[in-house]
Scaffold this motif. Structure first.
Motif, short mmCIF file in Angstrom:
data_model
loop_
_atom_site.label_atom_id
_atom_site.label_comp_id
_atom_site.label_asym_id
_atom_site.label_seq_id
_atom_site.Cartn_x
_atom_site.Cartn_y
_atom_site.Cartn_z
N HIS A 237 14.29 4.95 -70.22
CA HIS A 237 13.79 5.51 -71.47
C HIS A 237 12.78 4.58 -72.14
O HIS A 237 11.82 5.05 -72.76
CB HIS A 237 14.96 5.78 -72.42
CG HIS A 237 14.56 6.40 -73.72
ND1 HIS A 237 14.01 7.67 -73.81
CD2 HIS A 237 14.61 5.93 -75.00
CE1 HIS A 237 13.74 7.95 -75.07
NE2 HIS A 237 14.09 6.90 -75.81
N TRP A 239 10.73 2.63 -70.53
CA TRP A 239 9.50 2.87 -69.78
C TRP A 239 8.81 4.16 -70.26
O TRP A 239 7.58 4.23 -70.33
CB TRP A 239 9.78 2.95 -68.28
CG TRP A 239 10.07 1.64 -67.63
CD1 TRP A 239 11.27 1.22 -67.10
CD2 TRP A 239 9.16 0.55 -67.42
NE1 TRP A 239 11.16 -0.05 -66.59
CE2 TRP A 239 9.88 -0.49 -66.77
CE3 TRP A 239 7.82 0.35 -67.73
CZ2 TRP A 239 9.29 -1.70 -66.42
CZ3 TRP A 239 7.22 -0.85 -67.38
CH2 TRP A 239 7.96 -1.87 -66.73
N TRP A 240 9.63 5.15 -70.59
CA TRP A 240 9.10 6.41 -71.13
C TRP A 240 8.32 6.15 -72.42
O TRP A 240 7.26 6.74 -72.63
CB TRP A 240 10.27 7.36 -71.39
CG TRP A 240 9.95 8.68 -72.00
CD1 TRP A 240 9.53 9.81 -71.35
CD2 TRP A 240 10.06 9.05 -73.39
NE1 TRP A 240 9.37 10.85 -72.25
CE2 TRP A 240 9.69 10.41 -73.50
CE3 TRP A 240 10.44 8.37 -74.53
CZ2 TRP A 240 9.69 11.10 -74.72
CZ3 TRP A 240 10.44 9.04 -75.75
CH2 TRP A 240 10.07 10.38 -75.83
N HIS A 241 8.83 5.25 -73.24
CA HIS A 241 8.12 4.91 -74.47
C HIS A 241 6.77 4.26 -74.16
O HIS A 241 5.77 4.55 -74.84
CB HIS A 241 8.96 3.97 -75.34
CG HIS A 241 9.90 4.70 -76.25
ND1 HIS A 241 9.50 5.27 -77.43
CD2 HIS A 241 11.22 4.96 -76.14
CE1 HIS A 241 10.53 5.85 -78.01
NE2 HIS A 241 11.59 5.68 -77.24
N TYR A 259 5.29 7.59 -64.61
CA TYR A 259 6.22 8.67 -64.32
C TYR A 259 6.78 8.52 -62.90
O TYR A 259 7.99 8.61 -62.69
CB TYR A 259 5.52 10.03 -64.47
CG TYR A 259 6.44 11.21 -64.28
CD1 TYR A 259 7.04 11.82 -65.38
CD2 TYR A 259 6.73 11.70 -63.01
CE1 TYR A 259 7.91 12.89 -65.21
CE2 TYR A 259 7.59 12.77 -62.83
CZ TYR A 259 8.19 13.36 -63.94
OH TYR A 259 9.06 14.40 -63.76
N ILE A 263 9.78 6.40 -64.55
CA ILE A 263 10.51 7.44 -65.27
C ILE A 263 11.31 8.32 -64.32
O ILE A 263 12.48 8.64 -64.58
CB ILE A 263 9.52 8.28 -66.11
CG1 ILE A 263 8.88 7.39 -67.19
CG2 ILE A 263 10.24 9.47 -66.77
CD1 ILE A 263 7.75 8.06 -67.95
N ARG A 264 10.70 8.75 -63.21
CA ARG A 264 11.42 9.57 -62.22
C ARG A 264 11.37 8.94 -60.85
O ARG A 264 11.34 9.64 -59.82
CB ARG A 264 10.85 10.98 -62.18
CG ARG A 264 11.12 11.81 -63.40
CD ARG A 264 12.61 11.96 -63.71
NE ARG A 264 13.31 12.78 -62.73
CZ ARG A 264 14.63 12.91 -62.73
NH1 ARG A 264 15.38 12.28 -63.61
NH2 ARG A 264 15.21 13.68 -61.82
N ASP A 273 17.75 11.19 -68.50
CA ASP A 273 16.66 10.99 -67.54
C ASP A 273 15.85 12.27 -67.37
O ASP A 273 14.62 12.23 -67.28
CB ASP A 273 17.24 10.57 -66.18
CG ASP A 273 17.95 9.23 -66.24
OD1 ASP A 273 17.68 8.44 -67.16
OD2 ASP A 273 18.78 8.96 -65.35
N ASN A 276 13.59 12.63 -70.33
CA ASN A 276 12.41 11.77 -70.21
C ASN A 276 11.34 12.45 -69.35
O ASN A 276 10.16 12.51 -69.71
CB ASN A 276 12.78 10.44 -69.57
CG ASN A 276 13.64 9.57 -70.45
OD1 ASN A 276 13.57 9.62 -71.67
ND2 ASN A 276 14.48 8.75 -69.82
N GLY A 277 11.77 12.95 -68.19
CA GLY A 277 10.84 13.54 -67.26
C GLY A 277 10.24 14.84 -67.74
O GLY A 277 9.01 15.03 -67.75
N MET A 280 7.90 14.59 -70.76
CA MET A 280 6.62 13.96 -70.44
C MET A 280 5.71 14.91 -69.69
O MET A 280 4.49 14.97 -69.95
CB MET A 280 6.84 12.68 -69.63
CG MET A 280 5.57 11.87 -69.41
SD MET A 280 4.74 11.38 -70.96
CE MET A 280 5.92 10.19 -71.60
N GLN A 395 11.54 12.06 -79.42
CA GLN A 395 11.99 12.97 -78.37
C GLN A 395 11.82 14.43 -78.78
O GLN A 395 11.37 15.26 -77.99
CB GLN A 395 13.45 12.68 -78.03
CG GLN A 395 13.65 11.36 -77.29
CD GLN A 395 15.12 11.03 -77.10
OE1 GLN A 395 15.90 11.03 -78.05
NE2 GLN A 395 15.51 10.76 -75.88
#
Length: 452
Positions: A237, A239-241, A259, A263-264, A273, A276-277, A280, A395
């Motif tokens: 998460h 890394w998502w940021h 990504y 992320i994935r 998870d 997140n994916g 995005m 989110q």
């Protein structure tokens, strides 16, 4: 012999090795450490009749929001009760057992309230503090998070081993309440004490996102990636940021790289998870980016989770993935499940489904069907109450972006501008996404005038 944990609270544990493992469990839980279940199992292996550890296991598993783990939590509750026939339980342990019972019954708010009541008398009980934050986060209760963390802070002096983690929780609560200056101050202060506190680190990242300080956000995260290397999927998460910052800067190639590699990189089915994916990919598509076949693996996973019905935030992100992967039958089934939940009253999430979940879900369905005016109205209704869906402002913003996109596609440019203005006011700054939408609306207006 009576044992105490690292915070000085009495334990019913009868084995010194179990106590040491329990302290490691608590520290890992506070830091969102991947080793949390490992240390918890070490605790129970050393002392199978340690009721508090069983209660914690049940609560930890329920927070994962997976239907197949509910029986695991029920078994943990049964073992906690069975321990009482062997070892006298402390009043503190009974509170956790009661909280677990309420959570299992769908009364999440009651579980959090019990733990908050306990914190009035025992504010330095960090396990209760963190659990309250986790449960109220799922409930979208930002004011409850802020009130709880603020109430206990005086008990965490400079000599308390967990002070840094409390500051991190308070930082995030302030960020969600819109107090960005205090959130950044507290988050940075907490990390000086507890450098492994990924929650506090991500609270500061939230501040930079909400105030459109993308370069600050990139520097903040890229220079500290070691600080969340120990994490469970919460590290993903973070890394998502980082990807969000690059997205706002318009560097879509970098977002896709993050990504695929962070992320994935692992195709897990944990709802956080998946969120997140899916969120995005939606953001990228709104920016006009071709995401290729990336929806496929998410949709395949989510097709197997449409019956969970435990966390509306999860269900809505499953729906995004199913729509993106063109799994229309599974998407319709999920919307039917959300609609059925909205008619019930035996679980806190049923109220969430009725107030916000169903309007958002049906709005997403209308958007996919090309009924953009209907989609915009339904999403406006759902987004007005979306706080209770849970998660963070960052989110839930994906649903606001789809709402704006619906208005633009419907030719309702004034409506889109109104939504963008409200979003900017709530966030604290105009970001790259908003600037690009306003520019797009300007081009559409100019083209419309030219065509007349």
């Amino acid at each position: 012999m009576i044992y105490n944990d690292a915070t000085g609270h009495d334990l019913s544990a009868t084995d010194a090795a179990a106590v040491r493992a329990w302290d490691r469990t608590l520290n890992a839980f506070l830091a969102h450490g991947a080793a949390t279940p490992v240390h918890l199992q070490e605790t129970l292996d050393a002392d199978p009749d340690f009721a508090l550890a069983w209660a914690a296991k049940g609560l930890f598993y329920l927070l994962l929001g997976r239907s197949e783990l509910v029986p695991v939590a029920r078994d943990a509750l049964a073992k906690a009760h069975a321990s009482a026939a062997i070892v006298p339980l402390t009043p503190r342990e009974l509170v956790y057992i009661d909280a677990l019972e309420h959570y299992l019954s769908g009364r999440m708010r009651r579980a959090a309230a019990l733990l908050d009541d306990h914190l009035i008398a025992h504010p330095a009980d960090t396990l209760a503090m963190k659990l309250v934050q986790a449960i109220r986060f799922v409930l979208g209760d930002r004011q409850g998070m802020l009130a709880s963390a603020s109430q206990v802070l005086p008990a965490y002096g400079i000599d308390h081993p967990h002070r840094g983690y409390v500051l991190g929780c308070l930082a995030f609560a302030h960020e969600e309440a819109g107090d960005y200056i205090e959130a950044e101050r507290l988050g940075r202060a907490g990390l000086e004490i507890a450098p492994d506190d990924a929650w506090g680190l991500h609270a500061v990242a939230h501040v930079y996102d909400m105030t459109a300080r993308n370069d600050d956000g990139v520097r903040w995260l890229e220079t500290q990636s070691d600080a969340w290397a120990h994490c469970n999927n919460f590290g993903v998460h973070v890394w998502w940021h980082l990807a969000l910052f690059y997205l706002d800067k318009g560097d879509y190639a970098h977002v896709l790289h993050l990504y695929d590699t962070k992320i994935r990189a692992e195709h897990t089915d944990d709802y956080r998870d998946v969120a997140n994916g899916a969120s995005m990919l939606v953001r990228l598509e709104i920016e006009g980016v071709d995401v290729g076949t990336r929806w496929d693996e998410l949709a395949e996973i989510c097709a197997n989770r449409v019956d969970d019905g435990l966390v509306i935030f999860a269900d809505l992100h499953y729906l995004l993935a199913l729509q993106g992967g063109e799994r229309d039958f599974a998407a319709d089934k999920l919307i039917t499940q959300i609609s059925a939940s909205a008619q019930k009253t035996d679980h806190d999430m049923h109220e969430v489904a009725a107030i916000a979940g169903l309007p958002i879900a049906t709005g997403l369905a209308a958007f996919r069907a090309g009924h953009y005016g209907v989609a915009h109205e339904l999403l406006r209704q759902g987004n007005h109450e979306a706080q209770i869906v849970g998660g963070s402002h960052a989110q839930r913003d994906v649903f606001q972006r789809i709402m704006v996109e619906a208005a633009i596609r419907n030719g309702d440019w004034c409506g889109a501008e109104r939504d963008l203005k409200a979003r900017t006011t709530a966030r604290g700054a105009e970001d790259g996404y908003t600037a690009r939408r306003l520019e797009r609306i300007g081009r559409l207006r100019a083209a419309s005038v030219a065509a007349e």
